[in-house]
Write an enzyme that holds these catalytic residues in place. Structure first.
Site, mmCIF file in Angstrom:
data_model
loop_
_atom_site.group_PDB
_atom_site.id
_atom_site.type_symbol
_atom_site.label_atom_id
_atom_site.label_comp_id
_atom_site.label_asym_id
_atom_site.label_seq_id
_atom_site.Cartn_x
_atom_site.Cartn_y
_atom_site.Cartn_z
ATOM 1 N N TYR A 1 -35.589 -10.223 -29.372
ATOM 2 C CA TYR A 1 -34.683 -9.734 -28.622
ATOM 3 C C TYR A 1 -33.569 -10.501 -28.340
ATOM 4 C CZ TYR A 1 -38.904 -7.316 -27.126
ATOM 5 O OH TYR A 1 -40.036 -6.358 -27.197
ATOM 6 N N SER B 1 -44.415 -10.716 -23.937
ATOM 7 C CA SER B 1 -44.437 -9.446 -24.653
ATOM 8 C C SER B 1 -44.630 -9.725 -25.972
ATOM 9 C CB SER B 1 -43.593 -8.481 -24.119
ATOM 10 O OG SER B 1 -43.622 -7.094 -24.543
ATOM 11 N N TYR B 2 -43.588 -9.280 -26.619
ATOM 12 C CA TYR B 2 -43.610 -9.542 -28.196
ATOM 13 C C TYR B 2 -43.653 -10.864 -28.591
ATOM 14 C CZ TYR B 2 -41.923 -8.164 -33.035
ATOM 15 O OH TYR B 2 -42.164 -8.101 -34.439
ATOM 16 N N TRP C 1 -43.354 4.082 -29.531
ATOM 17 C CA TRP C 1 -42.713 5.135 -29.821
ATOM 18 C C TRP C 1 -41.285 4.940 -29.145
ATOM 19 C CZ3 TRP C 1 -39.630 8.761 -27.373
ATOM 20 C CH2 TRP C 1 -39.026 9.663 -28.379
ATOM 21 N N ASP D 1 -49.835 -4.201 -15.853
ATOM 22 C CA ASP D 1 -48.981 -4.706 -17.121
ATOM 23 C C ASP D 1 -49.697 -3.762 -18.225
ATOM 24 O OD1 ASP D 1 -46.987 -5.945 -18.750
ATOM 25 O OD2 ASP D 1 -48.844 -6.751 -19.559
ATOM 26 N N HIS E 1 -45.013 -5.090 -16.233
ATOM 27 C CA HIS E 1 -44.485 -6.057 -17.471
ATOM 28 C C HIS E 1 -43.477 -6.872 -17.317
ATOM 29 C CE1 HIS E 1 -45.028 -6.658 -21.814
ATOM 30 N NE2 HIS E 1 -43.817 -6.444 -21.793
#
Length: 624
Positions: A73, A140-141, A185, A279, A309
């Site tokens: 990010y 997260s990622y 998506w 989350d 989240h």
């Protein structure tokens, strides 16, 4: 610099937060070396920023522990973290993952982050400012990149704090019991132009941005097909998305970060798992805890709050407030307490005081007064509690059976045969209203909401309740005569048949508030939900279509929770066959996943009788 307290602070005024979290660190207190290109084993170089303390106007020469973030990010956004840790006795390193922003190479979803993480850690270990010990940080990622490095066994890695982290992707939260969570998506449609190789060309970036701006229209034209949208201009993103939407089984495609099926691969280091009841990775957080706790010495800790989240510093999400006590106001200080203990050997609150006193810390929702706060939000409330394990040892798993008359009760139905039927039309799916969602940007709302349409729901704008739909079956208890705490893992066992060879069944647990002065119409508060794709009813590993009209038992694994259903409330379970765009919609045709051209209306039959007792299994915690 003001020294930061090592207490776990749930309530701090905003000004105090800016000071104690180090966000106002003066530039002269730390030194940043930007865009160091660190080589990987295949020659690809990853862009890396290094934050070091300043001593007497120069970067410190002391060998220090390193706090590492590997993120997709943009490492430039890590300045506040870097400033904080560099001014509190650490070197902070932020690295763009492969193929993202300033790093070279081609992006792949997490599969490079194990070996790249090992190479990054080895490089850090050789630097003169490093003492060879690394703790990781990220959400997260880049919570997932922590898991990837731990699974790859990087020798320099000494501890991790994965927050809302990507894990167990073929099981729940990306592929979810065979259904695909469309938030990813959405992530691909947004990130194909941001920080990608394709986005470096202005013209291509503009085309991809136009595509992202039309996501509502593209959602109504699913499935997304290879080569048929502008996503083809970002081929690695298109390839991953289409492959993921076509690959339903929990197989080698989803192997990266599959902790539940291979906990023995995880490095034996201290782990602190963080997530929330609302989350998107909450279910995987508890699953990861249950997998790692008996496998590694760790120790393994877990905290679960009432959060959406990445919002651990918040206490109100969606239309609901959980009280200011729900927030972790200082996001860096409590982590530093953990790092100080495991990287510097400091004898502090770890193992002695909350949130480190016991392995599990949970927020029990639902003990508020149910009124409106100053911003018009439902005061659902709650409180923190420390526990020794998860699930709780004192859990009383209790069957609540779907009754023929729409009731929900602990008594098994006496009828020899009782069914309720509805038609599921894939062209008119049940709209999503809140829940366990991330990457929701513009297509969904996250967290706790009254289950009622309105202008905030793009595909259900009329202010009518979901319960008014004919394809939503409602089963609810009588008003409770006493408070009932439900804390743990949730499952629905559903006996059902369909006129289709493949279809979906969904379940949602709702805390039904009675009408009151503040809420004249009551409030239908979503607590947890889940889905099962019928072709995966027998196993997540293998697809088996149904025989139309034949009855099967389906297990719907919902997300975990901790909630007190108060006296006078009702416990409600909604059964349907879609929850869009939280999950992709099943066309009911049995065609290969994401390659259908047709849809058919399916007639669904739910059994709730003595021989086929459909039910929800609630983890009831006895009152103390």
């Amino acid at each position: 610099m003001l020294a930061c307290t090592r207490r776990f602070m749930f309530q701090i005024p905003i000004i105090a937060l800016l000071v104690t979290s180090g966000l106002v660190a003066a530039a002269e207190d730390y030194h940043v070396e930007k865009d160091v290109m660190v080589p990987m084993r295949d020659g690809v170089r990853l862009a890396t920023d290094i934050y070091r303390p300043m001593v007497d106007g120069k970067p410190s020469e002391e060998r220090l522990p390193v706090i590492l973030s590997r993120l997709p990010y943009n490492k430039n956004g890590a300045k506040s973290r870097g400033a904080y840790y560099a001014t509190h006795g650490y070197v902070y390193v932020a690295q763009d993952t492969r193929g993202r922003y300033a790093s070279e190479g081609v992006w792949h979803m997490l599969t490079d982050d194990g070996p790249d993480g090992v190479d990054c850690a080895a490089w850090i270990g050789k630097q003169p400012w490093s003492d060879g010990q690394i703790g990781m940080i990220g959400t997260s990622y880049f919570g997932g990149t922590q898991h990837a490095m731990a699974l790859a066994g990087a020798p320099e890695l000494k501890t991790v704090i994965p927050v809302d982290a990507m894990a167990n992707m073929g099981r729940q939260s990306l592929r979810n019991a065979g259904a695909f969570e469309l938030r990813f998506w959405n992530w691909i449609f947004l990130n194909a132009s941001n920080g990608s190789r394709a986005g470096q060309d202005p013209g291509t970036k503009e085309v991809l941005k136009e595509m992202a701006d039309q996501r509502h229209a593209y959602l109504q034209e699913l499935p997304t097909r290879r080569g048929m949208t502008p996503l083809r201009l970002a081929p690695e993103y298109e390839d991953w998305l289409i492959s993921a939407m076509e690959n339903g089984p929990n197989d080698e495609f989803w192997e990266q970060n599959n902790i539940v099926d291979a906990p023995h691969k995880y490095k034996d280091i201290p782990v602190y798992l963080v997530s929330g009841w609302y989350d998107s990775w909450g279910g995987n957080n508890t699953a990861t805890f249950m997998a790692l706790r008996p496998e590694i010495k760790g120790p393994v800790y877990m905290i679960m709050g009432p959060w959406i989240h990445g919002q651990q510093s918040g206490y109100a999400h969606g239309q609901v407030s959980f009280g200011k006590q729900a927030a972790i106001a200082d996001q860096w200080a409590w982590r530093r307490e953990w790092y100080d203990h495991w990287l510097k050997g400091i004898d502090n609150s770890v193992g002695k005081a909350d949130p480190f006193k016991t392995p599990v810390r949970i927020f029990v929702m639902g003990t508020g007064d149910g009124g409106k706060d100053e911003k018009g939000r439902l005061q659902h409330g709650g409180y923190w509690r420390s526990e020794l394990d998860w699930p709780l040892e004192r859990t009383q798993y209790t069957d609540f059976y779907l009754q023929p008359d729409g009731g929900l009760a602990t008594e098994k139905p006496a009828d020899e045969e009782a069914v309720t039927q509805y038609d599921f039309d894939p062209k008119n799916p049940v709209p999503n209203i809140g829940g366990n969602i991330s990457s929701a940007n513009d297509i969904m709302v996250q967290g706790a909401w009254d289950q009622k349409g309105g202008s905030h729901i793009w595909n259900f704008k009329n202010p009518i309740p979901l319960s008014a739909r004919s394809d939503v079956l409602v089963f609810q208890t009588e008003p409770l005569t006493e408070d009932l705490e439900v804390t743990g893992e949730l499952e629905v066992r559903l006996f059902a048949s369909s006129s289709a060879v493949d279809t979906d069944f969904t379940a949602k647990l709702i805390d039904v508030y009675p009408p009151s002065a503040d809420w004249p119409g009551g409030f239908d508060l979503n607590i947890a939900d889940g889905i099962v794709r019928a072709r995966f009813r027998e196993s997540l590993k293998k697809e088996v279509l149904m025989t139309p009209g034949e009855t099967y038992e389906f297990t719907i694994k919902m997300y975990p929770t901790s909630n007190v259903f108060k006296k006078g409330h009702r416990i409600r379970v909604d059964i349907s066959s879609s929850n869009f765009p939280r999950f992709d919609v099943n066309p009911n045709t049995g065609e290969p996943l994401n390659r259908h051209r047709r849809t058919v209306v399916a007639t669904q039959t739910i059994h709730h009788d003595a021989t086929r007792p459909s039910r929800i299994i609630l983890p009831v915690i006895p009152a103390e």
